[in-house]
Motif scaffolding. Structure first.
Motif, PDB file in Angstrom:
ATOM      1  N   ASN A 724       0.243 171.401  -0.010  1.00 24.98           N
ATOM      2  CA  ASN A 724      -0.542 170.153   0.133  1.00 24.98           C
ATOM      3  C   ASN A 724      -1.333 170.164   1.435  1.00 24.98           C
ATOM      4  N   ALA A 725      -0.656 170.603   2.546  1.00 29.01           N
ATOM      5  CA  ALA A 725      -1.326 170.601   3.850  1.00 29.01           C
ATOM      6  C   ALA A 725      -2.569 171.492   3.829  1.00 29.01           C
ATOM      7  N   ILE A 726      -2.514 172.565   3.061  1.00 29.22           N
ATOM      8  CA  ILE A 726      -3.682 173.463   2.971  1.00 29.22           C
ATOM      9  C   ILE A 726      -4.718 172.864   2.013  1.00 29.22           C
ATOM     10  N   LYS A 727      -4.166 172.328   0.852  1.00 23.13           N
ATOM     11  CA  LYS A 727      -5.066 171.810  -0.208  1.00 23.13           C
ATOM     12  C   LYS A 727      -5.901 170.634   0.306  1.00 23.13           C
ATOM     13  N   TYR A 728      -5.220 169.705   0.987  1.00 24.67           N
ATOM     14  CA  TYR A 728      -5.922 168.487   1.399  1.00 24.67           C
ATOM     15  C   TYR A 728      -6.406 168.591   2.839  1.00 24.67           C
ATOM     16  N   ASN A 729      -6.831 169.831   3.212  1.00 26.65           N
ATOM     17  CA  ASN A 729      -7.352 170.088   4.548  1.00 26.65           C
ATOM     18  C   ASN A 729      -8.854 170.271   4.472  1.00 26.65           C
ATOM     19  N   ILE A 755      -7.424 165.470   5.236  1.00 23.87           N
ATOM     20  CA  ILE A 755      -8.117 164.204   4.924  1.00 23.87           C
ATOM     21  C   ILE A 755      -7.268 162.969   5.219  1.00 23.87           C
ATOM     22  N   GLY A 756      -5.981 163.186   5.348  1.00 22.27           N
ATOM     23  CA  GLY A 756      -5.084 162.051   5.651  1.00 22.27           C
ATOM     24  C   GLY A 756      -4.862 161.146   4.434  1.00 22.27           C
ATOM     25  N   ILE A 757      -4.007 160.194   4.622  1.00 22.72           N
ATOM     26  CA  ILE A 757      -3.650 159.288   3.513  1.00 22.72           C
ATOM     27  C   ILE A 757      -3.805 157.844   4.032  1.00 22.72           C
ATOM     28  N   PHE A 769       3.310 161.858 -10.688  1.00 20.35           N
ATOM     29  CA  PHE A 769       1.938 161.853 -11.257  1.00 20.35           C
ATOM     30  C   PHE A 769       0.977 160.975 -10.482  1.00 20.35           C
ATOM     31  N   GLU A 770       1.338 160.601  -9.305  1.00 24.23           N
ATOM     32  CA  GLU A 770       0.427 159.796  -8.457  1.00 24.23           C
ATOM     33  C   GLU A 770      -0.375 160.759  -7.601  1.00 24.23           C
ATOM     34  N   ARG A 771      -1.733 160.706  -7.744  1.00 23.05           N
ATOM     35  CA  ARG A 771      -2.560 161.667  -6.999  1.00 23.05           C
ATOM     36  C   ARG A 771      -3.531 160.961  -6.072  1.00 23.05           C
ATOM     37  N   LEU A 772      -3.445 159.685  -5.956  1.00 27.67           N
ATOM     38  CA  LEU A 772      -4.296 158.862  -5.067  1.00 27.67           C
ATOM     39  C   LEU A 772      -5.789 159.135  -5.309  1.00 27.67           C
ATOM     40  N   GLY A 773      -6.160 159.119  -6.503  1.00 25.37           N
ATOM     41  CA  GLY A 773      -7.584 159.282  -6.812  1.00 25.37           C
ATOM     42  C   GLY A 773      -8.087 160.714  -6.760  1.00 25.37           C
ATOM     43  N   ASN A 780      -6.789 171.167  -7.292  1.00 26.30           N
ATOM     44  CA  ASN A 780      -5.812 171.247  -8.379  1.00 26.30           C
ATOM     45  C   ASN A 780      -4.544 170.489  -8.017  1.00 26.30           C
ATOM     46  N   GLY A 781      -3.940 169.918  -8.984  1.00 25.80           N
ATOM     47  CA  GLY A 781      -2.652 169.243  -8.726  1.00 25.80           C
ATOM     48  C   GLY A 781      -2.237 168.424  -9.929  1.00 25.80           C
ATOM     49  N   SER A 782      -0.963 168.098  -9.937  1.00 22.81           N
ATOM     50  CA  SER A 782      -0.446 167.316 -11.053  1.00 22.81           C
ATOM     51  C   SER A 782       0.187 165.991 -10.600  1.00 22.81           C
ATOM     52  N   GLY A 783       0.367 165.841  -9.306  1.00 23.44           N
ATOM     53  CA  GLY A 783       0.980 164.597  -8.774  1.00 23.44           C
ATOM     54  C   GLY A 783       2.493 164.594  -8.927  1.00 23.44           C
ATOM     55  N   ILE A 784       3.073 165.737  -9.207  1.00 24.85           N
ATOM     56  CA  ILE A 784       4.517 165.766  -9.409  1.00 24.85           C
ATOM     57  C   ILE A 784       5.237 166.426  -8.239  1.00 24.85           C
ATOM     58  N   GLY A 785       4.469 167.198  -7.425  1.00 24.59           N
ATOM     59  CA  GLY A 785       5.064 167.998  -6.336  1.00 24.59           C
ATOM     60  C   GLY A 785       5.885 167.175  -5.354  1.00 24.59           C
ATOM     61  N   LEU A 786       5.297 166.131  -4.804  1.00 23.61           N
ATOM     62  CA  LEU A 786       6.020 165.331  -3.779  1.00 23.61           C
ATOM     63  C   LEU A 786       7.211 164.595  -4.377  1.00 23.61           C
ATOM     64  N   ALA A 787       7.033 164.143  -5.659  1.00 29.34           N
ATOM     65  CA  ALA A 787       8.154 163.447  -6.312  1.00 29.34           C
ATOM     66  C   ALA A 787       9.356 164.384  -6.421  1.00 29.34           C
ATOM     67  N   THR A 811       1.252 164.209   8.852  1.00 34.25           N
ATOM     68  CA  THR A 811       2.435 164.977   9.264  1.00 34.25           C
ATOM     69  C   THR A 811       3.565 164.626   8.307  1.00 34.25           C
ATOM     70  N   PHE A 812       4.058 165.696   7.606  1.00 35.68           N
ATOM     71  CA  PHE A 812       5.198 165.514   6.717  1.00 35.68           C
ATOM     72  C   PHE A 812       6.396 166.177   7.384  1.00 35.68           C
ATOM     73  N   THR A 813       7.530 165.438   7.484  1.00 33.08           N
ATOM     74  CA  THR A 813       8.736 166.040   8.059  1.00 33.08           C
ATOM     75  C   THR A 813       9.829 166.036   7.008  1.00 33.08           C
TER      76      THR A 813
HETATM   77  P1  ADP Z   1      -0.724 167.114  -6.292  1.00 34.56           P
HETATM   78  O1  ADP Z   1      -0.397 168.052  -7.322  1.00 34.56           O
HETATM   79  O2  ADP Z   1      -1.764 166.111  -6.568  1.00 34.56           O
HETATM   80  O3  ADP Z   1      -0.887 167.715  -4.989  1.00 34.56           O
HETATM   81  P2  ADP Z   1       1.539 165.966  -5.020  1.00 34.56           P
HETATM   82  O4  ADP Z   1       2.675 165.228  -5.604  1.00 34.56           O
HETATM   83  O5  ADP Z   1       1.838 167.147  -4.305  1.00 34.56           O
HETATM   84  O6  ADP Z   1       0.553 166.201  -6.223  1.00 34.56           O
HETATM   85  O7  ADP Z   1       0.774 164.995  -4.126  1.00 34.56           O
HETATM   86  C1  ADP Z   1       0.481 163.704  -4.521  1.00 34.56           C
HETATM   87  C2  ADP Z   1      -0.797 163.225  -3.854  1.00 34.56           C
HETATM   88  O8  ADP Z   1      -0.569 163.007  -2.473  1.00 34.56           O
HETATM   89  C3  ADP Z   1      -1.887 164.147  -3.813  1.00 34.56           C
HETATM   90  O9  ADP Z   1      -2.674 164.057  -5.033  1.00 34.56           O
HETATM   91  C4  ADP Z   1      -2.690 163.719  -2.621  1.00 34.56           C
HETATM   92  O10 ADP Z   1      -3.619 162.686  -2.977  1.00 34.56           O
HETATM   93  C5  ADP Z   1      -1.683 163.210  -1.696  1.00 34.56           C
HETATM   94  N1  ADP Z   1      -1.370 164.265  -0.681  1.00 34.56           N
HETATM   95  C6  ADP Z   1      -0.285 165.028  -0.713  1.00 34.56           C
HETATM   96  N2  ADP Z   1      -0.243 165.784   0.406  1.00 34.56           N
HETATM   97  C7  ADP Z   1      -1.309 165.443   1.157  1.00 34.56           C
HETATM   98  C8  ADP Z   1      -1.817 165.873   2.397  1.00 34.56           C
HETATM   99  N3  ADP Z   1      -1.256 166.818   3.132  1.00 34.56           N
HETATM  100  N4  ADP Z   1      -3.017 165.323   2.818  1.00 34.56           N
HETATM  101  C9  ADP Z   1      -3.630 164.367   2.128  1.00 34.56           C
HETATM  102  N5  ADP Z   1      -3.198 163.928   0.931  1.00 34.56           N
HETATM  103  C10 ADP Z   1      -2.014 164.448   0.476  1.00 34.56           C
END
Ligand code: ADP
Length: 827
Positions: A724-729, A755-757, A769-773, A780-787, A811-813
């Motif tokens: 995620n840190a690389i993807k949303y950078n 990009i921050g949240i 499945f929450e991807r915040l738009g 790419n993503g499915s919104g399931i990773g963090l869950a 910052t994710f810890t």
């Molecule tokens: P995805 O497959 O969309 O990455 P995740 O469950 O991993 O699904 O993440 C959920 C959502 O959280 C992401 O779609 C993204 O909008 C937000 N997100 C996760 N990590 C970051 C991050 N490092 N920076 C900004 N947004 C993040």
């Protein structure tokens, strides 16, 4: 409140007692002390008085005795001098021849038939007697004539000297010449042996070697002249005792003098001869010594006449001690009982003849004044006591009346205050304080009035508050009740009809109205609550008046001590039928949701499994095609198929994992791992992706950090965070990984500059499945990773923390429980 036992006393009695204790008793004590002091002083004064009188009397008595003795001495000395002259003249007459004896003188002698040569008649001279014991041939007429010349001297001695009643000469050969004249023949025995009489031999050389006048003992004159004594002196011719001259001395004058002695304190004097015979005893003395009437009457001078033994101190038992004391000392003093009372006696010796003058004073008379004075003082003391008693009687009555008046004047106002308090007790709070004479009581009454006012306000406030509470209770539908376990009775304070009296209900009646399934539990909870005194609560069902079951909640507590013999429980009952209905609806909804979730999981899992088989085929064939296709356009398409199938595969893996986590069917396989190593592997795996997206990966890890955990699952979470840190950078951005610590936890910190949240969305990103738009974005993503990561972290006892600022990075810890040493300490 336990009242102490108090003995009650009326105010009047209390006041009287207070007066009595604090004023009368001390006064009484002081007065009594004064009286005692007075009496004691009197006694002391009396005893000092008596001592003083005693001393004075002793001195006075002794002085008197000496003075009188001195007077007698002077008189007796005069007599002795005359006797000496008489003795000298006699000696001279005996030695001087008498040639011209008058005829008349010569004719006046005759010898009677007994052989006595005697004078015949009184021719103005002395009487003459020559005892027949001297034979006639030896009787010297010449001596008789010579001695007749002494007649004028003898006469003048008797006539001039009041004490001398007779003057005489006795010769060694029993011749007696005596003046005044008397008939010697009838008075004397014819053979009178003169030298054998004491008035002769006392002056002989054996008895009187100094040739001084000698006094004989006293005696009662047989001729009736009363007490007599004789003083005799020897008449010597050389050493030859011619005879003895003598005077018969009447004691009458001396005795009169002594009897006339006026001693103070009605005392008297008496004269003792050297034989301790009382010569002069006044009447009071006779009484004191219990003397008989003195013997009287004439006796022939044939024997020495003596007094009865009662007159002799030596011979009396009661005066023997006194006699010894007198004999022992020429002057002295003594106290002794005499005639029934104590006497003081003083004496002085008359040295000439050994007589003693004794003075006697009755102590009673001596101390009469002192005793009388003391008696008077005693009477005064008794009068004082009587006066005091009378005074205190009057004073008691006065104080009693005063206490009565005082108590009346206090009890009136106190009664008024009590009336006020009674009025307040009855609910009349607006009492007015009456005007009272005492300031303190007025303040007290004012205070009571104020208190009544305040109480009224408080009661009003309480009533208002009670009304509010009751209304609140009525509105709430709650019912307040009390329960007495001893008689198993409830008292229910109805809420609906305010003002209605409480309703009494037995436990049995109430249980009967309850649901049969709840009754047992109700009783158990009640018993437990009574035992522990802890608050207790219970939901149960009761049939209402409409015949429907309603749910009630009762909350109650024992509000008496556990061991109280009269326990009481207070409680409140609330109708919770609505709440119960909502709870039941909620439960139904939750059950349905759970069912739906289960169905979803089942669907996801079966779809995933269904998809997995064709996906493996697609992935396998497309990878074969990658090797075989040479046409670049076709190869690009094949590559896209490979990437898409991999992505899909990953998605399916995540979905399956999510389903397993939700079903709690995933178990961990912990081993000893090196966390730094795990992080290093993850960074290495993500390096190509980072490079592709122009993101700099930076690690601050060093050394090794042993940890007991499931390395695969830790890696999975960490890879997801890094991805995620690389993807949303942003291109040119960076990702920094480090280990961090806090109490009991160790964390992987993944910090990006992406990009921050948005703040409000941080909670949502962990929902499946929450991807915040970003659903339609190029990322790419499915919104399931963090869950899945969150669920895995929690399964491992940790959690994920996020802090982010929109536009500048996140910052994710990933926190894991930590019980070991810190890495920097270990490495
Ligand atoms: P995805 O497959 O969309 O990455 P995740 O469950 O991993 O699904 O993440 C959920 C959502 O959280 C992401 O779609 C993204 O909008 C937000 N997100 C996760 N990590 C970051 C991050 N490092 N920076 C900004 N947004 C993040």
């Amino acid at each position: 409140m336990a009242l102490e036992s108090v003995s009650h006393i009326r105010f009047r009695s209390w006041l009287w007692l207070a007066f009595f204790r604090h004023s009368i008793v001390p006064l009484l004590l002081v007065e009594a002390l004064l009286v005692v002091a007075y009496l004691a002083t009197n006694a002391t004064i009396r005893s000092s008085n008596i001592n003083y009188l005693h001393d004075t009397a002793t001195v006075a008595l002794a002085h008197e005795a000496e003075r009188e003795a001195e007077l007698i001495v002077r008189r007796l000395s005069g007599v002795e001098t005359l006797l000496k002259v008489f003795s000298e003249q006699t000696a001279k007459a005996l030695q001087t021849p008498y040639r011209q004896v008058p005829v008349e003188e010569q004719a006046n002698y005759a010898r009677n038939g007994n052989g006595v040569l005697h004078s015949i008649a009184d021719i103005g001279g002395a009487a003459s007697f020559y005892s027949a014991i001297t034979p006639a041939e030896h009787q010297s007429l010449d001596k008789v004539y010579r001695l007749s010349r002494l007649d004028p001297l003898m006469k003048s001695l008797v006539e001039d000297q009041p004490l001398v009643v007779q003057s005489y000469f006795n010769s060694f050969d029993s011749y007696n010449r005596i003046y005044p004249f008397f008939d010697t023949q009838t008075q004397y025995l014819a053979t009178l042996d003169i030298p054998s009489f004491n008035f002769y031999y006392l002056a002989d050389s054996a008895h009187d070697p100094k040739r001084e006048p000698v006094w004989t003992n006293t005696y009662l004159d047989p001729a009736g002249s009363g007490w007599m004594t004789s003083v005799v002196a020897p008449v010597y011719r050389g050493d030859f005792l011619e005879g003895v001259v003598g005077f018969d001395i009447t004691m009458e004058r001396i005795i009169h003098t002594i009897l006339a002695i006026k001693l103070p304190w009605q005392g008297y004097a008496l004269l003792l001869d050297n034989d301790m015979t009382m010569l002069a005893v006044p009447e009071s003395g006779q009484r004191d010594f219990a003397l008989p009437v003195q013997p009287q009457g004439l006796k022939k001078v044939s024997q020495e006449t003596a007094l009865p033994t009662a007159f002799n101190l030596n011979k009396r038992q009661d005066t023997a001690l006194l006699a010894r004391a007198i004999a022992a000392k020429p002057k002295g003093f003594m106290q002794m009982p005499l005639g029934g009372s104590n006497r003081m006696l003083a004496w002085a010796r008359i040295p000439d003849n050994g007589w003693t003058l004794l003075t006697v004073v009755d102590e009673n008379t001596l101390f009469a004044n002192a005793n009388g004075l003391a008696q008077r003082f005693r009477h005064v003391g008794l009068l004082m006591i009587a006066g005091l008693v009378l005074f205190y009687l009057v004073f008691f009555l006065y104080v009693h009346a005063k206490a009565r008046r005082l108590s009346d004047s206090l009890s009136g106002p106190v009664g008024a205050i009590i009336d006020m308090v009674t009025a307040i007790k009855k609910g009349n709070y607006q009492t007015k304080a009456p005007p009272l004479p005492l300031v303190e009581l007025q303040h007290f009454a004012n205070g009571v009035a104020d208190m009544g006012q305040a109480l009224g306000e408080t009661v009003a406030a309480l009533e208002a508050s009670e009304t509010r509470v009751r209304q609140a209770l009525e509105n709430s539908g709650d019912v307040v009740w009390e329960y007495w376990p001893n008689n198993q009775q409830f008292l229910v304070y109805a809420h609906s009809e305010s003002g209605q009296p409480p309703r009494s209900l037995s436990l049995r009646q109430y249980l009967d109205s309850c649901h049969i399934d709840d009754r047992q539990r109700m009783q158990e909870v009640l018993v437990q609550g009574l035992k522990t005194a802890e608050p207790f609560s219970l939901d149960y069902r009761v049939k209402n008046s409409a015949g429907d079951w309603i749910w009630l909640n009762a909350r109650a507590q024992l509000n008496t001590p556990v061991n109280d013999p009269h326990p009481r429980v207070t409680g409140i009952t609330t109708n919770i039928s609505r709440r119960k209905a909502i709870e039941s609806a909620l439960k139904e909804a939750r059950d349905a949701a759970e069912e739906a979730s289960k169905a979803k999981s089942l669907f996801l899992s079966s779809v995933s499994h269904e998809l997995k088989t064709p996906l493996h085929a697609i992935s396998g064939f497309s990878q074969v095609l990658q090797c075989q296709v040479t046409d670049p356009a076709a190869l690009r398409s094949v590559n896209q198929i490979v990437a898409a199938s991999q992505h899909l595969n990953q998605l399916i893996e995540d979905l399956l994992l999510h389903v397993r986590l939700e079903k709690h069917s995933l178990s961990l396989a912990p081993t000893l791992i090196d966390l730094a190593d795990v992080a290093g592997q993850c960074l290495a795996m993500m390096a190509p992706e980072a490079a592709k997206r122009q993101v700099v990966l930076h690690s601050e890890l060093s050394g090794s950090l042993r940890y007991f955990g499931d390395g695969g699952r830790i890696k999975q979470v960490l890879l997801n965070l890094l991805s995620n840190a690389i993807k949303y950078n942003k291109a040119g951005g960076s990702v920094v990984v480090c280990l961090t610590y806090q109490e009991g936890n160790i964390g992987f910190e993944v910090k990006d500059t992406g990009i921050g949240i948005p703040n409000h969305s941080t909670a949502r990103i962990f929902e499946p499945f929450e991807r915040l738009g970003n659903a339609n974005s190029a990322i790419n993503g499915s919104g399931i990773g963090l869950a899945v990561s969150k669920e895995l972290a929690e399964l491992m006892g940790g959690y994920i923390e996020v802090s982010s600022k929109e536009g500048s990075g996140s910052t994710f810890t990933f926190w894991l429980p930590w019980t070991g040493e810190r890495a920097d300490e270990v490495s």
